[in-house]
Each structure stands twice: as structure tokens, then as C-alpha cells.
Enzyme design. Structure first.
Site, PDB file in Angstrom:
ATOM      1  N   ILE A 251     -55.293  44.259 -61.863  1.00  0.00           N
ATOM      2  CA  ILE A 251     -54.513  45.498 -61.965  1.00  0.00           C
ATOM      3  C   ILE A 251     -53.130  45.034 -62.408  1.00  0.00           C
ATOM      4  CG2 ILE A 251     -53.565  47.506 -60.777  1.00  0.00           C
ATOM      5  CD1 ILE A 251     -55.873  47.386 -58.825  1.00  0.00           C
ATOM      6  N   PRO A 252     -52.798  45.187 -63.691  1.00  0.00           N
ATOM      7  CA  PRO A 252     -51.687  44.433 -64.280  1.00  0.00           C
ATOM      8  C   PRO A 252     -50.294  45.010 -64.026  1.00  0.00           C
ATOM      9  CG  PRO A 252     -52.741  45.752 -65.962  1.00  0.00           C
ATOM     10  CD  PRO A 252     -53.550  45.955 -64.707  1.00  0.00           C
ATOM     11  N   CYS A 253     -49.850  44.950 -62.790  1.00  0.00           N
ATOM     12  CA  CYS A 253     -48.516  45.450 -62.479  1.00  0.00           C
ATOM     13  C   CYS A 253     -47.432  44.591 -63.140  1.00  0.00           C
ATOM     14  CB  CYS A 253     -48.300  45.522 -60.970  1.00  0.00           C
ATOM     15  SG  CYS A 253     -48.557  43.977 -60.091  1.00  0.00           S
ATOM     16  N   HIS A 254     -47.787  43.378 -63.576  1.00  0.00           N
ATOM     17  CA  HIS A 254     -46.804  42.525 -64.250  1.00  0.00           C
ATOM     18  C   HIS A 254     -46.418  43.087 -65.616  1.00  0.00           C
ATOM     19  CE1 HIS A 254     -50.782  41.101 -65.592  1.00  0.00           C
ATOM     20  NE2 HIS A 254     -50.198  40.799 -66.731  1.00  0.00           N
ATOM     21  N   ARG A 255     -47.175  44.057 -66.131  1.00  0.00           N
ATOM     22  CA  ARG A 255     -46.878  44.623 -67.449  1.00  0.00           C
ATOM     23  C   ARG A 255     -45.880  45.778 -67.385  1.00  0.00           C
ATOM     24  NH1 ARG A 255     -53.231  44.682 -69.019  1.00  0.00           N
ATOM     25  NH2 ARG A 255     -53.526  42.413 -68.925  1.00  0.00           N
TER      26      ARG A 255
END
Length: 289
Positions: A251-255
Site C-alpha cells: 500500500i504505497p503511502c511513500h508515493r
């Protein structure tokens, strides 16, 4: 819940890269050369250059360009177009991650209230391209993925227990090793997908689903994410939901970055966030080596 001994021994490739990234971040205005970077990593120039390219897919010099706020702003602008194109191509049902289809399943309201009662969670600590991680799985899918430093294994397990306070949590590194290999291997061709089981409020689930629709190599601002989750007036609450994402990378919260181009915070460290973004951008063709 059983514990494990702290990882000790040789410095991993990621730890060397993380050290170099931190040095670049702190000194990019001085444009440090390869010799200075290699010395800081404890390697020869030849071995450091080869390690950096193998890990990031780009040279340290090109990576240095990525660390400027100007590049982040351009990436933010360009990503809007790229994401719209992805939606138009029919990818709005979920994001692709290096040939992995990520399927998110939310705990039911009853399961949410029971906080994991009657649920068995198996966990293990494993190497990844971005440092050691804690992976936890259930019969229904991955329920937790978090990056950890060797000294923080106890804290990482405490976070997992807080997310599922009534679950039976047991150490099972052989079982989770299979999952780790699958997640972090470059998969050729199609994949049956990766299932996630997450426990969150309806609001959090909505935000995490919106995160899955951001393709690798792209970024959005918190304001853009709120728009895409169809809660445009709740930017601060959206940022809070992003910060509580229990499954790193998938779940790409880094994006998600600030609209100024600044990275903003990251649950597993801003240096790792930089590494994740640059690694994905290189593979998505945003940065050419």
C-alpha cells in the site's frame, strides 16, 4: 507472542545505500563526488558505483538530481498526467507493483470490533531491497509489513500487536519467508496477485484504496489524494490515514509528498522514503541512467 534475536553481522547493501543517501541529502549543495560517497560507505569507488547501480538502477550522480526539490515538483506535475492515463487504461481497480496485483480486503465491521479475536497471525523478519522488514500473514493474506532496524524488532512487534490486540500472534519465519520471496522478487509475466487483510476504519480503508491506484514511479500530493478518495475537504485526516497504513510498500503511502515537493513524513523513515521513490522512478523510466 515469541521474540527473536536481533540481526547482527555484516552491513547489508541497503544499509550502505541508506548511509549514502543520507550523505547525499545533507551535502547535495556541495555536489559530493564519487570518491567521497564511496569513502562514507566503506567501499572502493568501483565497488560503490557497482553496488549503487545494482540497487537503484541509476548512478549516484543521477540519484543526486532526484534529491532536489525541483525534481520532486516536476515529478508531482508529470504524475498527474500519468495517473490519469493509467485510469483511462482501465487500471482504476488497483495498482500494479512490479507484476504483482495487490488485492485489499478490509476486515468486516464485526472483525474490526473483535480486534483479531480467533485470528492467527504468523510473522517473521526478512531481508528486502529496502532493509529488514517484519511481515505478518493470516490465512486471508498479508496483514502487516513494516521496515525495521535490527535494534527495533521489539518495537515492531509491539506495533503489530497493537493493530491486532486480540489475535494469536506466533513466530513462523519459514512460512513468511515464502511470502517475502514472492513480494520482493522481480516476477516475470503474470501473477495471481497478493491479498492483503487490513483492519481500519471506513475512512482509512477508502484512503488506502486510493493509494493502491497510484502507479509505481508516480507521486501525488496529500491534496490530490484527498480528491482521488473523493473527500477533498479532509486533507489533514487523509494525511493521518496515510501515516497509519499498516502495509508498507504494497500500500504505497511513500508515493504521497507535499505539494511543495518536500517529501513529508514517513512512518519508516524519510531516507527510506527517498530510496523507495528513486528506486521506483528508475524502474518506471522517470530517471534515465
Amino acid at each position: 507472542m515469541t521474540g527473536t534475536n536481533n540481526h547482527r553481522g555484516r552491513v547489508t547493501d541497503y544499509e550502505r545505500i541508506e548511509r549514502a543517501i543520507r550523505y547525499l541529502e545533507e551535502n547535495y549543495r556541495q555536489q559530493p563526488d564519487l570518491k567521497a560517497l564511496a569513502r562514507g560507505a566503506g567501499l572502493s569507488e568501483f565497488h560503490f558505483q557497482r553496488l549503487f547501480r545494482r540497487w537503484a538502477g541509476i548512478s549516484p550522480k543521477r540519484f543526486l538530481q532526484y534529491l532536489t526539490a525541483g525534481h520532486a515538483v516536476r515529478l508531482l506535475r508529470d504524475s498527474r498526467t500519468n495517473i490519469e492515463a493509467a485510469y483511462d487504461a482501465g487500471l482504476s481497480g488497483g495498482g500494479r507493483l512490479h507484476d504483482l496485483i495487490v488485492n485489499l480486503h478490509a476486515a468486516t465491521p464485526g472483525e474490526y470490533k473483535r480486534a483479531g479475536a480467533n485470528l492467527t497471525i504468523q510473522y517473521g523478519f526478512h531481508a528486502s531491497p529496502f532493509g529488514e522488514c517484519l511481515i505478518a500473514v493470516t490465512a486471508r493474506g498479508v496483514c502487516h509489513l513494516g521496515f525495521v532496524s535490527p535494534a527495533d524488532r521489539r518495537a515492531a512487534l509491539a506495533e503489530l500487536a497493537a493493530e491486532w490486540p486480540r489475535a494469536r500472534i506466533e513466530e513462523a519465519p519459514r512460512a513468511t519467508a515464502q511470502v517475502a520471496r514472492r513480494l520482493f522478487a522481480r516476477v516475470n509475466g503474470g501473477s495471481p496477485g497478493v491479498d492483503l487483510l487490513v483492519r481500519g476504519t471506513n475512512f482509512q480503508i477508502k484512503v488506502w484504496e486510493a493509494l493502491l491506484r497510484i502507479p509505481p514511479g508516480a507521486v501525488v500530493s496529500y491534496e490530490d489524494l484527498a480528491q482521488r478518495a473523493r473527500i477533498p475537504r479532509a486533507t489533514r485526516a487523509v494525511a493521518n490515514a496515510v501515516a497509519h497504513n499498516p502495509v508498507a510498500w504494497l500500500i504505497p503511502c511513500h508515493r504521497v509528498i507535499r505539494k511543495s515537493g518536500a517529501l513529508g513524513g514517513y512512518r519508516w523513515g524519510e531516507t527510506r522514503k527517498q530510496a523507495l521513490l528513486a528506486w521506483e522512478a528508475a524502474r518506471a523510466g522517470d530517471i534515465k541512467s
